[in-house]
Design a protein around this motif. Structure first.
Motif, PDB file in Angstrom:
ATOM      1  N   LYS A  59      17.224 -75.845  46.003  1.00  0.00           N
ATOM      2  CA  LYS A  59      16.785 -76.073  44.626  1.00  0.00           C
ATOM      3  C   LYS A  59      15.262 -76.167  44.503  1.00  0.00           C
ATOM      4  CE  LYS A  59      20.730 -77.177  42.377  1.00  0.00           C
ATOM      5  NZ  LYS A  59      21.023 -76.933  40.981  1.00  0.00           N
ATOM      6  N   LYS A  60      14.580 -76.117  45.651  1.00  0.00           N
ATOM      7  CA  LYS A  60      13.117 -76.285  45.671  1.00  0.00           C
ATOM      8  C   LYS A  60      12.713 -77.589  44.981  1.00  0.00           C
ATOM      9  CE  LYS A  60      12.079 -71.359  45.958  1.00  0.00           C
ATOM     10  NZ  LYS A  60      13.349 -70.755  46.087  1.00  0.00           N
ATOM     11  N   ALA A  61      13.438 -78.654  45.317  1.00  0.00           N
ATOM     12  CA  ALA A  61      13.212 -79.975  44.728  1.00  0.00           C
ATOM     13  C   ALA A  61      12.414 -80.834  45.701  1.00  0.00           C
ATOM     14  CB  ALA A  61      14.546 -80.642  44.411  1.00  0.00           C
ATOM     15  N   SER A  62      11.276 -81.297  45.273  1.00  0.00           N
ATOM     16  CA  SER A  62      10.450 -82.157  46.125  1.00  0.00           C
ATOM     17  C   SER A  62      10.904 -83.614  46.002  1.00  0.00           C
ATOM     18  CB  SER A  62       8.984 -82.057  45.707  1.00  0.00           C
ATOM     19  OG  SER A  62       8.804 -82.642  44.429  1.00  0.00           O
ATOM     20  N   GLY A  63      10.490 -84.407  46.976  1.00  0.00           N
ATOM     21  CA  GLY A  63      10.771 -85.836  46.926  1.00  0.00           C
ATOM     22  C   GLY A  63      10.159 -86.475  45.694  1.00  0.00           C
ATOM     23  N   ALA A  64       8.994 -85.995  45.284  1.00  0.00           N
ATOM     24  CA  ALA A  64       8.316 -86.548  44.107  1.00  0.00           C
ATOM     25  C   ALA A  64       9.122 -86.284  42.834  1.00  0.00           C
ATOM     26  CB  ALA A  64       6.914 -85.964  43.982  1.00  0.00           C
ATOM     27  N   VAL A  65       9.645 -85.073  42.711  1.00  0.00           N
ATOM     28  CA  VAL A  65      10.444 -84.727  41.530  1.00  0.00           C
ATOM     29  C   VAL A  65      11.725 -85.558  41.505  1.00  0.00           C
ATOM     30  CG1 VAL A  65      11.802 -82.879  40.457  1.00  0.00           C
ATOM     31  CG2 VAL A  65       9.491 -82.417  41.279  1.00  0.00           C
ATOM     32  N   LEU A  66      12.386 -85.662  42.651  1.00  0.00           N
ATOM     33  CA  LEU A  66      13.616 -86.453  42.711  1.00  0.00           C
ATOM     34  C   LEU A  66      13.332 -87.923  42.423  1.00  0.00           C
ATOM     35  CD1 LEU A  66      15.499 -84.917  45.766  1.00  0.00           C
ATOM     36  CD2 LEU A  66      15.800 -84.449  43.339  1.00  0.00           C
ATOM     37  N   ALA A  67      12.241 -88.436  42.971  1.00  0.00           N
ATOM     38  CA  ALA A  67      11.882 -89.835  42.733  1.00  0.00           C
ATOM     39  C   ALA A  67      11.697 -90.091  41.245  1.00  0.00           C
ATOM     40  CB  ALA A  67      10.611 -90.187  43.506  1.00  0.00           C
ATOM     41  N   GLU A  68      11.020 -89.188  40.585  1.00  0.00           N
ATOM     42  CA  GLU A  68      10.788 -89.349  39.143  1.00  0.00           C
ATOM     43  C   GLU A  68      12.109 -89.335  38.377  1.00  0.00           C
ATOM     44  OE1 GLU A  68       8.710 -86.940  35.493  1.00  0.00           O
ATOM     45  OE2 GLU A  68       7.837 -86.722  37.490  1.00  0.00           O
ATOM     46  N   LYS A  69      12.984 -88.396  38.703  1.00  0.00           N
ATOM     47  CA  LYS A  69      14.275 -88.298  38.017  1.00  0.00           C
ATOM     48  C   LYS A  69      15.159 -89.514  38.277  1.00  0.00           C
ATOM     49  CE  LYS A  69      14.778 -83.311  37.586  1.00  0.00           C
ATOM     50  NZ  LYS A  69      15.666 -82.169  37.869  1.00  0.00           N
ATOM     51  N   MET A  70      14.983 -90.126  39.462  1.00  0.00           N
ATOM     52  CA  MET A  70      15.796 -91.281  39.825  1.00  0.00           C
ATOM     53  C   MET A  70      15.175 -92.596  39.386  1.00  0.00           C
ATOM     54  SD  MET A  70      16.993 -90.001  43.597  1.00  0.00           S
ATOM     55  CE  MET A  70      18.017 -91.422  43.941  1.00  0.00           C
ATOM     56  N   GLY A  71      13.968 -92.538  38.847  1.00  0.00           N
ATOM     57  CA  GLY A  71      13.316 -93.759  38.380  1.00  0.00           C
ATOM     58  C   GLY A  71      12.541 -94.507  39.449  1.00  0.00           C
ATOM     59  N   PHE A  72      12.267 -93.852  40.577  1.00  0.00           N
ATOM     60  CA  PHE A  72      11.467 -94.466  41.633  1.00  0.00           C
ATOM     61  C   PHE A  72       9.988 -94.238  41.336  1.00  0.00           C
ATOM     62  CE2 PHE A  72      15.193 -93.343  44.594  1.00  0.00           C
ATOM     63  CZ  PHE A  72      15.808 -94.564  44.364  1.00  0.00           C
ATOM     64  N   LYS A  73       9.148 -95.137  41.825  1.00  0.00           N
ATOM     65  CA  LYS A  73       7.713 -95.023  41.570  1.00  0.00           C
ATOM     66  C   LYS A  73       7.028 -94.006  42.473  1.00  0.00           C
ATOM     67  CE  LYS A  73       7.236 -99.608  39.663  1.00  0.00           C
ATOM     68  NZ  LYS A  73       6.545-100.873  39.653  1.00  0.00           N
ATOM     69  N   THR A  74       7.548 -93.835  43.689  1.00  0.00           N
ATOM     70  CA  THR A  74       6.895 -92.931  44.638  1.00  0.00           C
ATOM     71  C   THR A  74       7.915 -92.037  45.344  1.00  0.00           C
ATOM     72  OG1 THR A  74       7.088 -94.467  46.498  1.00  0.00           O
ATOM     73  CG2 THR A  74       5.102 -94.662  45.128  1.00  0.00           C
ATOM     74  N   ALA A  75       7.421 -90.917  45.856  1.00  0.00           N
ATOM     75  CA  ALA A  75       8.262 -89.998  46.616  1.00  0.00           C
ATOM     76  C   ALA A  75       8.750 -90.638  47.914  1.00  0.00           C
ATOM     77  CB  ALA A  75       7.493 -88.715  46.917  1.00  0.00           C
ATOM     78  N   SER A  76       8.004 -91.614  48.409  1.00  0.00           N
ATOM     79  CA  SER A  76       8.400 -92.256  49.668  1.00  0.00           C
ATOM     80  C   SER A  76       9.741 -92.977  49.538  1.00  0.00           C
ATOM     81  CB  SER A  76       7.322 -93.220  50.160  1.00  0.00           C
ATOM     82  OG  SER A  76       7.149 -94.281  49.244  1.00  0.00           O
ATOM     83  N   ALA A  77      10.107 -93.360  48.329  1.00  0.00           N
ATOM     84  CA  ALA A  77      11.415 -93.992  48.121  1.00  0.00           C
ATOM     85  C   ALA A  77      12.537 -93.013  48.474  1.00  0.00           C
ATOM     86  CB  ALA A  77      11.550 -94.473  46.684  1.00  0.00           C
ATOM     87  N   VAL A  78      12.343 -91.754  48.141  1.00  0.00           N
ATOM     88  CA  VAL A  78      13.321 -90.722  48.488  1.00  0.00           C
ATOM     89  C   VAL A  78      13.230 -90.418  49.983  1.00  0.00           C
ATOM     90  CG1 VAL A  78      13.982 -88.307  48.155  1.00  0.00           C
ATOM     91  CG2 VAL A  78      13.382 -89.720  46.181  1.00  0.00           C
TER      92      VAL A  78
ATOM     93  N   LEU B  81      23.726 -91.174  47.451  1.00  0.00           N
ATOM     94  CA  LEU B  81      24.063 -89.756  47.573  1.00  0.00           C
ATOM     95  C   LEU B  81      24.332 -89.152  46.210  1.00  0.00           C
ATOM     96  CD1 LEU B  81      24.842 -87.191  49.147  1.00  0.00           C
ATOM     97  CD2 LEU B  81      27.135 -88.171  49.407  1.00  0.00           C
ATOM     98  N   ILE B  82      25.129 -89.811  45.403  1.00  0.00           N
ATOM     99  CA  ILE B  82      25.475 -89.295  44.083  1.00  0.00           C
ATOM    100  C   ILE B  82      24.233 -89.219  43.198  1.00  0.00           C
ATOM    101  CG2 ILE B  82      26.771 -89.805  41.970  1.00  0.00           C
ATOM    102  CD1 ILE B  82      28.946 -90.976  43.915  1.00  0.00           C
ATOM    103  N   LYS B  83      23.378 -90.220  43.266  1.00  0.00           N
ATOM    104  CA  LYS B  83      22.162 -90.213  42.451  1.00  0.00           C
ATOM    105  C   LYS B  83      21.215 -89.085  42.867  1.00  0.00           C
ATOM    106  CE  LYS B  83      22.278 -95.021  41.062  1.00  0.00           C
ATOM    107  NZ  LYS B  83      21.614 -96.321  41.098  1.00  0.00           N
ATOM    108  N   LEU B  84      21.085 -88.850  44.167  1.00  0.00           N
ATOM    109  CA  LEU B  84      20.250 -87.750  44.641  1.00  0.00           C
ATOM    110  C   LEU B  84      20.826 -86.405  44.199  1.00  0.00           C
ATOM    111  CD1 LEU B  84      19.368 -89.036  48.202  1.00  0.00           C
ATOM    112  CD2 LEU B  84      17.702 -88.373  46.468  1.00  0.00           C
TER     113      LEU B  84
END
Length: 92
Positions: free
Chosen positions: A14-33, A47-50
């Protein structure tokens, strides 16, 4: 393939970065992902949220018999539900 490898594969597909996923999941930083992807295991909830953040879904299917299947859904982002995909149209 384990759950973490599946998420990483879908991220590449999906060419999804950790930063994009973090934002969609409500995390402040990509490091959370990243932290979740570096662990040895992952909870089903994470898993389901990711997967949801990548517009993917988790399907559980009976391997024998009628091949009944369920989709685990995080539609309202607060409650994970499963629905039977084997039902006839109109069934609830």
């Amino acid at each position: 393939m384990n759950e973490i490898e599946i998420v990483k594969t879908m991220m590449k597909t999906k060419k999804a970065s950790g930063a994009v996923l973090a934002e969609k999941m409500g995390f402040k930083t990509a490091s959370a992902v990243t932290n979740r992807l570096q662990s040895k295991t992952m909870t089903v909830e994470v898993l389901i949220k990711l997967l949801d953040a990548m517009d993917c879904e988790l399907v559980i299917r009976n391997k024998v018999g009628d091949k009944e299947s369920f989709v685990v859904d995080n539609e309202n982002r607060n409650e994970v539900k499963a629905y039977n995909t084997s039902r006839k149209s109109g069934d609830k």
